[in-house]
Design a protein around this motif. Structure first.
Motif, PDB file in Angstrom:
ATOM      1  N   GLU A   1     -11.806 -25.398  21.008  1.00 52.76           N
ATOM      2  CA  GLU A   1     -10.710 -24.149  21.066  1.00 52.76           C
ATOM      3  C   GLU A   1     -10.236 -24.203  19.250  1.00 52.76           C
ATOM      4  O   GLU A   1      -9.451 -23.914  18.645  1.00 52.76           O
ATOM      5  N   TYR A   2     -11.588 -25.416  18.829  1.00 47.58           N
ATOM      6  CA  TYR A   2     -11.105 -25.934  16.993  1.00 47.58           C
ATOM      7  C   TYR A   2     -11.331 -24.358  16.313  1.00 47.58           C
ATOM      8  O   TYR A   2     -12.266 -23.981  16.655  1.00 47.58           O
ATOM      9  N   GLN A   3     -10.938 -24.578  15.144  1.00 47.97           N
ATOM     10  CA  GLN A   3     -11.451 -22.810  14.412  1.00 47.97           C
ATOM     11  C   GLN A   3     -11.744 -24.019  13.164  1.00 47.97           C
ATOM     12  O   GLN A   3     -11.127 -24.543  12.322  1.00 47.97           O
ATOM     13  N   SER A   4     -13.513 -23.332  12.801  1.00 47.17           N
ATOM     14  CA  SER A   4     -13.683 -23.824  12.191  1.00 47.17           C
ATOM     15  C   SER A   4     -13.721 -23.355  10.527  1.00 47.17           C
ATOM     16  O   SER A   4     -12.618 -22.817  10.096  1.00 47.17           O
ATOM     17  N   PHE A   5     -12.981 -24.401   9.239  1.00 47.41           N
ATOM     18  CA  PHE A   5     -12.588 -24.607   8.454  1.00 47.41           C
ATOM     19  C   PHE A   5     -13.144 -23.321   7.641  1.00 47.41           C
ATOM     20  O   PHE A   5     -12.085 -22.884   7.087  1.00 47.41           O
ATOM     21  N   GLY A   6     -13.770 -22.702   8.125  1.00 45.24           N
ATOM     22  CA  GLY A   6     -15.610 -21.372   6.931  1.00 45.24           C
ATOM     23  C   GLY A   6     -13.930 -19.939   7.741  1.00 45.24           C
ATOM     24  O   GLY A   6     -14.215 -19.407   6.871  1.00 45.24           O
ATOM     25  N   ILE A   7     -13.970 -20.060   9.285  1.00 42.49           N
ATOM     26  CA  ILE A   7     -13.268 -19.089   9.211  1.00 42.49           C
ATOM     27  C   ILE A   7     -11.702 -19.367   9.087  1.00 42.49           C
ATOM     28  O   ILE A   7     -11.396 -18.024   8.574  1.00 42.49           O
ATOM     29  N   ASP A   8     -11.060 -19.859   8.891  1.00 44.89           N
ATOM     30  CA  ASP A   8      -9.689 -20.343   8.132  1.00 44.89           C
ATOM     31  C   ASP A   8      -9.755 -20.083   7.065  1.00 44.89           C
ATOM     32  O   ASP A   8      -8.912 -19.246   6.581  1.00 44.89           O
ATOM     33  N   ILE A   9     -10.981 -19.776   6.262  1.00 39.82           N
ATOM     34  CA  ILE A   9     -10.999 -19.524   4.882  1.00 39.82           C
ATOM     35  C   ILE A   9     -10.762 -17.803   4.718  1.00 39.82           C
ATOM     36  O   ILE A   9     -10.105 -17.039   4.101  1.00 39.82           O
ATOM     37  N   LEU A  10     -11.550 -17.476   5.817  1.00 37.42           N
ATOM     38  CA  LEU A  10     -12.547 -16.434   6.187  1.00 37.42           C
ATOM     39  C   LEU A  10     -10.415 -15.438   6.296  1.00 37.42           C
ATOM     40  O   LEU A  10     -10.665 -14.607   5.774  1.00 37.42           O
ATOM     41  N   GLU A  11     -10.060 -16.325   6.591  1.00 33.72           N
ATOM     42  CA  GLU A  11      -9.002 -15.142   7.920  1.00 33.72           C
ATOM     43  C   GLU A  11      -7.882 -15.695   6.275  1.00 33.72           C
ATOM     44  O   GLU A  11      -6.775 -14.527   6.068  1.00 33.72           O
TER      45      GLU A  11
END
Lengths: 516, 261
Positions: free
Chosen positions: A174-184
């Protein structure tokens, strides 16, 4: 001359990197990890040289097999719940400490004003905190490889049809990568200000949002080569270029995972948890280290200016050298030039140079003598790298050639009786101690030893292993049992065959086949 | 007893005489020569005070005390290592060190060596050289010819005092230099783990263990100075002991190289 390394044995990480930023990670993988876990990496070699485009490239080599042996120790430790809980708390705390300390430096206005000695002191303080964190973060690779290896083996036996699918599901978290956080984050800014972004007519509100993004993720384009502070302009440019983003929901996979997971035996549930943990650790490590590297770079820039060298040059140093460099920068003038050609940094759990193995001359000292592990990196520059690699090749099998060609077997003696510096005997190769047995007085040859080998180790005359360092099972047990032992021969278990008669010279660490 | 007597080979002894010659052609650490008329003089308190006064007035500090026999450093026989050399001597140790050096002439090995080389032992008179210690970053030896080639010169270098090199405790760097072109033909780096600092061995810091000891410019400077010395001393080849203190080159000793055919 380019040398090709034996890729079947050596894991090679290859990227543009500066010695300073990359070698920072070496110290925590040896003394720090050894102190924390009781075991560390066995051999690491990092070779820097310009690539075709002239960019400095780092090649990090370590042996798959050795990393997996280390990974097994990590699995054993973390499968034990109290240790796992402590570990989770420790790494979290160490990470917070590092980020706090790095950001203090990042946002301090004082750095440009202090003298170069103070800069080095600040750097060394930060580096200590960095090592305290990275010794935990070094669990990532070994743990990931070994736990995935165990899981894969189990799935292959039990899910013959859809093994790779099952593995994919089990490795989803369920963990979301910081890369996805940045994109979002970028996506949400763009959605609210589509027109402004395409027209170039930026509102205050948009600029404020961009600034917030750059403040939060100022480190995101950093790597082990260089760092770049993300500015407002960079964020605007990224927004312009940002295409459609589809973020895949892992919901279906997670549902599938839950079903498979609940039917797994308890041990493999634990292994799945460790696989997941290693994946998450790798991702958070990246974000943490990129933040730290920004602060290191800020300090290095200030040092370079005050010492009248370029930032590129100061990053040719390794962290432990800074204090020597500021004492006498002139000594490094020629060394920088040599390093630009080729530069090698190596570290090992046993001495890489014969000179470093000092065998005591009196019997009393010999009683308690052990080969002390290398606690400092081994540095070679310029043309000399080629010579040293050839020498190390005999010990480490760095370069491609088949086992059959090899005539010399060489390792490091961890224990022997000085009155008996050579021993001859008959070989018994044991790869599975549960099945293969040894006759009293034979020489035990094994890839590496485990507690299952105790009976064989007790009966044998001498122990020889392929892998291992000073903290390896073979080294420790041989000293306790007062059995002569040679570790780190790399090939013994593949070259020697049952019944071979060999002669071992403990002072030189060599093994000679007398009769096949 | 006389300090810095008139310059003759007889008065200064081999080493002292050579150092005196060297002083005019290259950079030599400051020194003075003591000529004893009788070896017993060193036990005389008045003479001891004269030596100490000279030492104090000229602010010698840390010194080495070496023999300078009248027959030593000849072209035919080197007397290498026959007489004692004492390093890192301070004021309080100066007189005992001189005594020790003077006494070494009485040793059996000197008598034996004289017999071997057909030198009249009674002719061997003792002078003593007291020289300011250099605290070298790098030190070593230089031979202006090699036993195989008259075109090449060889430099050996190690971190710390050069005595470590002579005693065989460390493997030095080895540089081969062309005598005519002064070009560096070959560099071989010696892995060095310990270095001699003052009287004790210390660990070489890890970042220097595989490092080249002299820069190319320094190798060139040393080669030039060595050839200059060879020319001025009018020997076929010389054997030089040198040291770099920081970036300053000192010549500690120069003698005829006895190893060539």
């Amino acid at each position: 001359m380019k040398r090709e390394f034996n890729t079947s044995e050596w894991f090679i990480w290859e990227q543009n990197a500066s010695p300073m930023l990359l070698i920072m990670t070496l110290e925590p993988s040896f003394p720090y990890l050894r102190k924390y876990l009781g075991s560390c990496f066995f051999n690491s070699l990092i070779i820097f040289e310009p690539d075709e485009k002239g960019n400095y490239q780092g090649k990090w080599l370590f042996r798959h097999e050795e990393a997996r042996v280390l990974g097994q120790k990590m699995v054993d430790m973390l499968m034990c719940t109290p240790y796992r809980n402590t570990f989770d708390k420790q790494i979290e705390l160490a990470k917070k400490n590092l980020i706090r300390k790095a950001q203090e430096i990042e946002f301090s206005a004082e750095i440009e004003k202090v003298d170069v000695q103070t800069l080095v002191n600040i750097f060394e303080d930060l580096y200590k905190v960095y090592c305290e964190y990275y010794k935990y973060a070094w669990f990532t690779e070994s743990l990931q490889w070994q736990s995935t290896h165990i899981l894969d083996k189990y799935l292959k036996e039990n899910f013959k049809e859809n093994e790779s699918e099952v593995l994919k599901a089990l490795l989803t978290t369920e963990y979301q990568s910081f890369g996805i956080d940045i994109l979002e984050d970028l996506k949400s800014i763009k959605e609210g200000h589509l027109e402004e972004i395409s027209s170039g007519n930026h509102s205050k509100e948009l600029l404020a949002k961009c600034e917030e993004h750059s403040n939060k993720y100022y480190w995101k384009n950093n790597n082990y080569f260089s760092t770049k502070y993300i500015t407002l302009g960079d964020v605007l440019k990224e927004l312009e270029e940002l295409g459609e983003i589809k973020i895949e929901s892992g919901y279906d996979l997670l549902k599938q995972k839950a079903e498979i997971y609940s039917d797994l035996p308890a041990y493999y549930k634990g292994i799945v948890d460790l696989c997941n943990m290693a994946g998450i650790m790798g991702d958070t490590r990246k974000a943490t280290i990129m933040t730290a590297n920004s602060a290191f770079d800020k300090l290095l820039k200030a040092m370079a200016e005050k010492s009248d060298v370029s930032l590129e040059e100061i990053k040719m140093l390794i962290p432990q050298e800074l204090k020597y460099f500021i004492e006498s920068p002139e000594e490094y003038k020629e060394r920088f030039e040599l390093r630009k050609e080729r530069f090698m940094v190596a570290q090992s759990d046993f001495p890489l140079e014969d000179d470093l193995i000092e065998i005591p001359s009196n019997d009393e000292e010999l009683e308690s003598w052990t080969v002390s592990p290398m606690n400092e990196p081994f540095i070679v520059e310029g043309k000399e790298v080629e010579n040293v690699i050839s020498e190390l090749d005999v010990r480490l099998n760095l370069l491609k050639h088949s086992v059959g060609e090899r005539e010399t077997l060489k390792g490091v003696a961890t224990f022997y009786n000085k009155e008996q510096p050579t021993i001859s005997g008959v070989v018994r190769v044991i790869k599975d101690p549960k099945i293969e047995k040894l006759e009293e007085g034979e020489i035990l040859v094994a890839p590496s030893t485990t507690p299952d080998y105790l009976d064989a180790m007790n009966k044998c005359k001498t122990i020889i292993t392929d892998w291992g360092g000073q903290t390896s099972h073979a080294a420790i047990v041989s000293r306790e049992m007062r059995k002569p032992c040679i570790i780190g021969t790399n090939f013994a278990s593949r070259i020697l065959k049952n019944g071979d008669e060999i002669k071992i010279d403990f002072e030189k660490g060599t093994i000679e086949i007398v009769e096949k | 007893m006389e300090i810095n007597p008139t310059v003759t080979l007889e008065n200064l002894g081999g080493k002292g005489y050579h150092l005196n010659l060297l002083r005019d052609i290259c950079n030599v650490p400051e020194f003075f020569v003591i000529r004893f008329d009788d070896l017993q003089e060193i036990d005389d308190e008045i003479i001891q005070n004269q030596i100490l006064n000279y030492y104090n007035e000229n602010e010698y500090g840390l010194v080495s005390v070496r023999s300078s026999a009248t027959v030593e450093d000849g072209e035919e026989s080197s007397f290498a290592g026959m007489f004692d050399s004492i390093l890192n001597v301070r004021k309080e140790g100066l007189i005992p060190a001189i005594k020790e050096v003077v006494d070494s002439v009485k040793g059996q090995r000197v008598v034996d060596y004289c017999k071997l080389k057909e030198i009249d032992y009674d002719q061997v008179a003792m002078r003593v050289v007291v020289q300011k210690m250099v605290i070298p970053r790098v030190a070593g030896v230089c031979f202006t010819k090699t036993s195989n080639s008259n075109e090449k010169m060889v430099i050996e270098a190690c971190f710390g005092l050069g005595e470590a090199l002579v005693s065989g405790k460390v493997t030095p760097d080895n540089y081969m230099v062309d005598r005519n072109m002064l070009s560096i033909e070959n560099v071989s780096i010696g892995f060095q783990k310990i270095m001699l600092k003052q009287n004790e061995y210390e660990d070489v810091p890890f970042h220097k263990r595989n490092a080249k000891k002299l820069s190319d410019t320094e190798i060139e400077e040393l080669a030039k100075v060595s050839l200059h010395i060879e020319e001025n001393l009018s020997y076929d080849a010389v054997d030089i002991e040198w040291a770099y203190e920081g970036s300053k080159l000192y010549i500690l000793q120069a003698r005829a190289f006895t190893g060539i055919n």
